[in-house]
Design a protein around this motif. Structure first.
Motif, PDB file in Angstrom:
ATOM      1  N   GLN A 180       0.839  -1.124   0.011  1.00  0.00           N
ATOM      2  CA  GLN A 180       0.019   0.184   0.014  1.00  0.00           C
ATOM      3  C   GLN A 180       0.873   1.101   0.238  1.00  0.00           C
ATOM      4  OE1 GLN A 180       0.158  -2.404   2.449  1.00  0.00           O
ATOM      5  NE2 GLN A 180      -0.270  -1.520   4.429  1.00  0.00           N
ATOM      6  N   TYR A 181       2.089   1.128   0.272  1.00  0.00           N
ATOM      7  CA  TYR A 181       2.950   2.269   0.294  1.00  0.00           C
ATOM      8  C   TYR A 181       3.876   2.212  -0.642  1.00  0.00           C
ATOM      9  CZ  TYR A 181       1.511   3.129   4.931  1.00  0.00           C
ATOM     10  OH  TYR A 181       0.499   3.396   5.861  1.00  0.00           O
ATOM     11  N   LYS A 182       3.882   1.342  -1.932  1.00  0.00           N
ATOM     12  CA  LYS A 182       4.564   1.498  -2.998  1.00  0.00           C
ATOM     13  C   LYS A 182       4.684   2.632  -3.898  1.00  0.00           C
ATOM     14  CE  LYS A 182       5.493  -3.533  -4.240  1.00  0.00           C
ATOM     15  NZ  LYS A 182       5.370  -4.622  -5.223  1.00  0.00           N
ATOM     16  N   GLY A 183       3.477   3.161  -3.972  1.00  0.00           N
ATOM     17  CA  GLY A 183       3.524   4.473  -4.928  1.00  0.00           C
ATOM     18  C   GLY A 183       3.583   5.560  -3.939  1.00  0.00           C
ATOM     19  N   SER A 184       3.865   5.661  -2.616  1.00  0.00           N
ATOM     20  CA  SER A 184       3.950   6.913  -1.828  1.00  0.00           C
ATOM     21  C   SER A 184       5.363   7.557  -2.335  1.00  0.00           C
ATOM     22  CB  SER A 184       3.899   6.610  -0.193  1.00  0.00           C
ATOM     23  OG  SER A 184       2.830   5.818   0.027  1.00  0.00           O
ATOM     24  N   PRO A 185       5.104   9.145  -1.880  1.00  0.00           N
ATOM     25  CA  PRO A 185       6.673   9.823  -2.254  1.00  0.00           C
ATOM     26  C   PRO A 185       7.426   9.324  -1.057  1.00  0.00           C
ATOM     27  CG  PRO A 185       4.423  11.144  -2.318  1.00  0.00           C
ATOM     28  CD  PRO A 185       3.983   9.911  -1.774  1.00  0.00           C
ATOM     29  N   PHE A 186       8.623   8.882  -1.420  1.00  0.00           N
ATOM     30  CA  PHE A 186       9.577   8.010  -0.352  1.00  0.00           C
ATOM     31  C   PHE A 186      10.669   9.164  -0.272  1.00  0.00           C
ATOM     32  CE2 PHE A 186      13.018   4.971  -0.169  1.00  0.00           C
ATOM     33  CZ  PHE A 186      12.956   4.741   1.249  1.00  0.00           C
ATOM     34  N   TYR A 187      11.272   9.311   1.046  1.00  0.00           N
ATOM     35  CA  TYR A 187      12.374  10.106   1.290  1.00  0.00           C
ATOM     36  C   TYR A 187      13.129   9.533   2.231  1.00  0.00           C
ATOM     37  CZ  TYR A 187       9.266  13.990  -0.610  1.00  0.00           C
ATOM     38  OH  TYR A 187       8.646  14.545  -1.202  1.00  0.00           O
ATOM     39  N   ILE A 188      14.434   9.612   2.327  1.00  0.00           N
ATOM     40  CA  ILE A 188      15.423   8.961   3.148  1.00  0.00           C
ATOM     41  C   ILE A 188      16.210   9.955   3.737  1.00  0.00           C
ATOM     42  CG2 ILE A 188      17.525   7.512   3.373  1.00  0.00           C
ATOM     43  CD1 ILE A 188      16.808   6.558   0.281  1.00  0.00           C
ATOM     44  N   THR A 189      16.249   9.923   5.133  1.00  0.00           N
ATOM     45  CA  THR A 189      16.795  10.914   6.179  1.00  0.00           C
ATOM     46  C   THR A 189      17.610  10.122   7.182  1.00  0.00           C
ATOM     47  OG1 THR A 189      14.765  10.654   7.398  1.00  0.00           O
ATOM     48  CG2 THR A 189      14.694  12.465   5.984  1.00  0.00           C
ATOM     49  N   GLY A 190      18.333  10.914   7.785  1.00  0.00           N
ATOM     50  CA  GLY A 190      19.298  10.445   8.930  1.00  0.00           C
ATOM     51  C   GLY A 190      20.287  11.610   9.301  1.00  0.00           C
ATOM     52  N   GLU A 191      21.195  11.075  10.220  1.00  0.00           N
ATOM     53  CA  GLU A 191      22.378  11.899  10.626  1.00  0.00           C
ATOM     54  C   GLU A 191      23.693  11.148  11.051  1.00  0.00           C
ATOM     55  OE1 GLU A 191      20.357  13.094  14.417  1.00  0.00           O
ATOM     56  OE2 GLU A 191      20.829  11.140  15.378  1.00  0.00           O
ATOM     57  N   SER A 192      24.562  12.140  11.321  1.00  0.00           N
ATOM     58  CA  SER A 192      25.955  11.560  11.649  1.00  0.00           C
ATOM     59  C   SER A 192      26.421  10.740  10.584  1.00  0.00           C
ATOM     60  CB  SER A 192      25.867  10.969  12.999  1.00  0.00           C
ATOM     61  OG  SER A 192      27.273  10.776  13.585  1.00  0.00           O
ATOM     62  N   TYR A 193      26.840   9.396  10.821  1.00  0.00           N
ATOM     63  CA  TYR A 193      27.723   8.572  10.216  1.00  0.00           C
ATOM     64  C   TYR A 193      26.704   8.169   8.785  1.00  0.00           C
ATOM     65  CZ  TYR A 193      30.754   5.393   7.893  1.00  0.00           C
ATOM     66  OH  TYR A 193      31.712   4.737   6.815  1.00  0.00           O
ATOM     67  N   ALA A 194      25.235   8.341   9.175  1.00  0.00           N
ATOM     68  CA  ALA A 194      24.323   8.200   7.832  1.00  0.00           C
ATOM     69  C   ALA A 194      24.365   9.330   7.067  1.00  0.00           C
ATOM     70  CB  ALA A 194      22.770   8.367   8.431  1.00  0.00           C
ATOM     71  N   GLY A 195      25.552  10.159   7.393  1.00  0.00           N
ATOM     72  CA  GLY A 195      26.049  11.067   5.987  1.00  0.00           C
ATOM     73  C   GLY A 195      26.392  10.115   5.024  1.00  0.00           C
ATOM     74  N   HIS A 196      26.932   9.184   5.354  1.00  0.00           N
ATOM     75  CA  HIS A 196      27.241   8.143   4.324  1.00  0.00           C
ATOM     76  C   HIS A 196      26.348   7.341   3.844  1.00  0.00           C
ATOM     77  CE1 HIS A 196      32.154   7.931   4.600  1.00  0.00           C
ATOM     78  NE2 HIS A 196      31.603   9.321   4.894  1.00  0.00           N
ATOM     79  N   TYR A 197      25.410   6.704   4.798  1.00  0.00           N
ATOM     80  CA  TYR A 197      24.342   5.761   4.558  1.00  0.00           C
ATOM     81  C   TYR A 197      23.249   6.437   3.645  1.00  0.00           C
ATOM     82  CZ  TYR A 197      25.852   3.117   8.601  1.00  0.00           C
ATOM     83  OH  TYR A 197      26.481   2.086   9.445  1.00  0.00           O
ATOM     84  N   VAL A 198      22.965   7.716   4.039  1.00  0.00           N
ATOM     85  CA  VAL A 198      21.619   8.137   3.293  1.00  0.00           C
ATOM     86  C   VAL A 198      22.127   8.381   1.950  1.00  0.00           C
ATOM     87  CG1 VAL A 198      20.159  10.194   3.064  1.00  0.00           C
ATOM     88  CG2 VAL A 198      20.573   9.100   5.262  1.00  0.00           C
ATOM     89  N   PRO A 199      23.063   8.954   1.479  1.00  0.00           N
ATOM     90  CA  PRO A 199      23.143   9.394   0.059  1.00  0.00           C
ATOM     91  C   PRO A 199      23.761   8.084  -0.759  1.00  0.00           C
ATOM     92  CG  PRO A 199      25.081  10.409   1.261  1.00  0.00           C
ATOM     93  CD  PRO A 199      23.883   9.904   2.382  1.00  0.00           C
ATOM     94  N   GLN A 200      24.452   7.082  -0.213  1.00  0.00           N
ATOM     95  CA  GLN A 200      24.716   5.927  -0.711  1.00  0.00           C
ATOM     96  C   GLN A 200      23.604   5.009  -1.189  1.00  0.00           C
ATOM     97  OE1 GLN A 200      27.494   4.457   2.044  1.00  0.00           O
ATOM     98  NE2 GLN A 200      29.269   5.274   1.278  1.00  0.00           N
ATOM     99  N   LEU A 201      22.500   5.123  -0.003  1.00  0.00           N
ATOM    100  CA  LEU A 201      21.421   4.288  -0.351  1.00  0.00           C
ATOM    101  C   LEU A 201      20.531   4.782  -1.382  1.00  0.00           C
ATOM    102  CD1 LEU A 201      19.300   1.980   0.182  1.00  0.00           C
ATOM    103  CD2 LEU A 201      18.402   3.378   2.146  1.00  0.00           C
ATOM    104  N   SER A 202      20.468   6.242  -1.323  1.00  0.00           N
ATOM    105  CA  SER A 202      19.700   7.090  -2.373  1.00  0.00           C
ATOM    106  C   SER A 202      20.337   6.755  -3.776  1.00  0.00           C
ATOM    107  CB  SER A 202      19.854   8.553  -2.246  1.00  0.00           C
ATOM    108  OG  SER A 202      19.075   8.933  -0.870  1.00  0.00           O
ATOM    109  N   GLN A 203      21.579   6.801  -3.811  1.00  0.00           N
ATOM    110  CA  GLN A 203      22.193   6.481  -5.233  1.00  0.00           C
ATOM    111  C   GLN A 203      21.871   5.157  -5.604  1.00  0.00           C
ATOM    112  OE1 GLN A 203      26.458   5.170  -5.323  1.00  0.00           O
ATOM    113  NE2 GLN A 203      27.071   6.795  -6.717  1.00  0.00           N
ATOM    114  N   ALA A 204      22.039   3.967  -4.540  1.00  0.00           N
ATOM    115  CA  ALA A 204      21.519   2.585  -4.979  1.00  0.00           C
ATOM    116  C   ALA A 204      20.147   2.730  -5.602  1.00  0.00           C
ATOM    117  CB  ALA A 204      21.973   1.805  -3.674  1.00  0.00           C
ATOM    118  N   VAL A 205      19.319   3.252  -4.909  1.00  0.00           N
ATOM    119  CA  VAL A 205      17.723   3.421  -5.274  1.00  0.00           C
ATOM    120  C   VAL A 205      17.683   3.992  -6.820  1.00  0.00           C
ATOM    121  CG1 VAL A 205      15.737   4.496  -5.110  1.00  0.00           C
ATOM    122  CG2 VAL A 205      16.982   3.497  -3.034  1.00  0.00           C
ATOM    123  N   VAL A 206      18.586   5.150  -7.050  1.00  0.00           N
ATOM    124  CA  VAL A 206      18.257   5.889  -8.190  1.00  0.00           C
ATOM    125  C   VAL A 206      18.930   4.726  -9.307  1.00  0.00           C
ATOM    126  CG1 VAL A 206      19.274   7.592  -9.629  1.00  0.00           C
ATOM    127  CG2 VAL A 206      18.549   8.228  -7.264  1.00  0.00           C
TER     128      VAL A 206
END
Length: 475
Positions: A180-206
């Motif tokens: 039911q959430y497949k079509g929902s607008p999706f955002y990735i957020t986080g902090e600290s070392y997630a400064g690596h995780y968040v853009p890296q996962l965003s890149q993987a999704v793109v």
């Protein structure tokens, strides 16, 4: 009889769910290979210490991301308080590496369930982000929080690359469980070392989206007090500590000499020695929030600046510097683990907010993710970076140096933004990126300034600028 062909399977499904919930209430663990059935099995029926009613549903459990080794990531999904089908989906990640998003993001920062000082009673966070979004918290990688692997060597071989791969696999399987959430607008957020995780996962999704006919509806990402580029981050840390009068001139010079080009994860012995000197000069302050009290109970532990620079912070509306300790008590309670569907065989001997084992055995950590920013800015994602301005771990100076290195043209003037008629911080809009500071916030912005953080996520999700004083005057 033909009329029974469609309703009959649904009837069986509902009977199965009822029986599964009955089994769960008498402590018989249940699971299903059917994703939709598993969604219902993951529903949390109540939490120990919850003395208030809620209007929203929430779910927790595991998603297996590697069948061969048995790697499974633990999640906690909390629906929006009102009309969740109309709200975006926000993934929150904490860093470390090795720190739990359940411990920090949910229980201290943006989640609705926060823990009182007794470690056993919950209170409702009045500034929870599920007022405006459905929030998904993920303990990543394996070995963090309740996430586990059946292959013990997996815990000794985590790194940025596999974390991004496993997190992408998690998302794909999670969306199968929650279609039911497949079509929902999706955002990735986080902090600290997630400064690596968040853009890296965003890149993987793109990149995944470019190769599939069933893309994830990723709209953007946002990171706070984020590790971004080792050179600029170190330069900003040392400058911040020196300009705030926290370290001596000599130590400032030595830090730049011996630590300026070091990795935040794998530093040299010479750099470690200077960081120890800097730690002594700092004294018993909380470097994650330099103007607020420290948790005095923590000073039997290592006080080395090096370790503090590696791990995500400590610290609601009423400031409590020992919040992290309350999480340790609560999530080690067997009744809490049972309510959250933690597998008994996967429970660590002691649940920890951050794992030294994961951190000390981290395999790959690139010195910069600015190249990923450059790639994703061209993909037209909404990209925001925010910074609490009393954090000395990844301070505002570090973030500004990293953004400057991108060489982006400005598209809006630097200006103050407001909350309740008071300056909440400052902001600058660039071509492809928005930068926001939060005045008086430490490393964990939603913990120190929860109301301002809620204003921040509202603006980010809406794609609007942070509120200026004239906007408030007109409203």
């Amino acid at each position: 009889m033909p009329n029974l062909k469609w309703p009959f399977p649904l009837l069986l499904l509902h009977i199965f769910i009822i029986l599964a919930n009955l089994h769960r209430s008498i402590s018989i663990p249940t699971s299903s290979s059917d994703p939709l059935v598993q969604q219902q099995l993951d529903k949390v029926l109540g939490l120990p210490g919850q003395t208030f009613n809620i209007s929203f549903a929430h779910y927790s459990g595991y998603v297996t991301v590697n069948e061969k080794s048995g790697r499974a990531l633990f999640y906690w999904f909390i629906e929006a308080q009102e009309d969740p089908s109309s709200k975006p989906l926000v993934l929150w990640l904490n860093g470390g590496p090795g720190c739990s998003s359940i411990a920090y993001g949910e229980a201290e920062e943006v989640g609705p369930f926060h823990i009182m000082a007794d470690g056993k009673t919950l209170y409702l966070n009045p500034y929870s982000w599920n007022q405006v979004a459905n929030i998904l918290f993920l303990d990543s990688p394996v070995g963090v929080g309740f996430s586990y692997s059946n292959t013990s060597s997996d815990l000794l071989s985590n790194g940025d690359k596999r974390t991004a791969e496993d997190s992408l696999e998690f998302l794909l399987k999670w969306f199968d469980r929650f279609p039911q959430y497949k079509g929902s607008p999706f955002y990735i957020t986080g902090e600290s070392y997630a400064g690596h995780y968040v853009p890296q996962l965003s890149q993987a999704v793109v990149r995944y989206n470019l190769a599939t006919r069933n893309p994830i509806n990723l709209k953007g990402y946002m990171v706070g007090n984020a590790l971004t580029d080792d050179l600029h981050d170190h330069l900003g840390v040392f400058q911040f500590m020196w300009s705030a009068g926290m370290i001596s001139d000599q130590t400032y010079k030595l830090l730049n000499l011996f630590c300026g080009f070091q990795s935040f994860i794998h530093s040299s012995g010479a750099c470690d020695k200077i960081l120890d000197i800097a730690s002594e000069e700092l004294g018993n302050i909380d470097p994650y929030s330099i103007f607020t009290p420290s948790c005095t109970a923590s000073f039997g532990l290592s006080n080395r600046l090096l370790k503090r620079m590696r791990m995500v912070g400590r610290i609601g509306e009423k400031y409590d510097p020992c919040t992290e300790k309350h999480s340790v008590v609560y999530f080690n309670l067997p009744e809490v683990q049972k309510a959250l569907h933690v597998l008994p065989e996967a429970v660590p001997s002691k649940w920890e907010t951050c794992s030294d084992l994961i951190y000390n055995n981290w395999k790959d950590s690139p010195k910069t993710v600015l190249d990923i920013y450059r790639e994703l800015i061209h993909s037209r994602l909404r990209i925001w970076i925010f910074s609490g301005d009393t954090d000395s771990i990844i301070p505002v100076t570090s973030t500004r140096y990293s953004i400057d290195a991108l060489g982006l043209p400005t598209v809006g003037r630097w200006h103050a933004w407001y909350e309740d008629g008071q300056v909440g911080g400052w902001t600058q809009e660039y071509a492809g990126l928005t930068f926001v500071t939060v005045r008086g916030a430490g490393h964990e912005v939603p913990l120190h300034r929860p109301k301002q953080a809620l204003t921040l996520i509202k603006a980010f999700l809406s794609g609007l600028s942070m509120p200026a004083l004239e906007q408030i005057s007109d409203s």
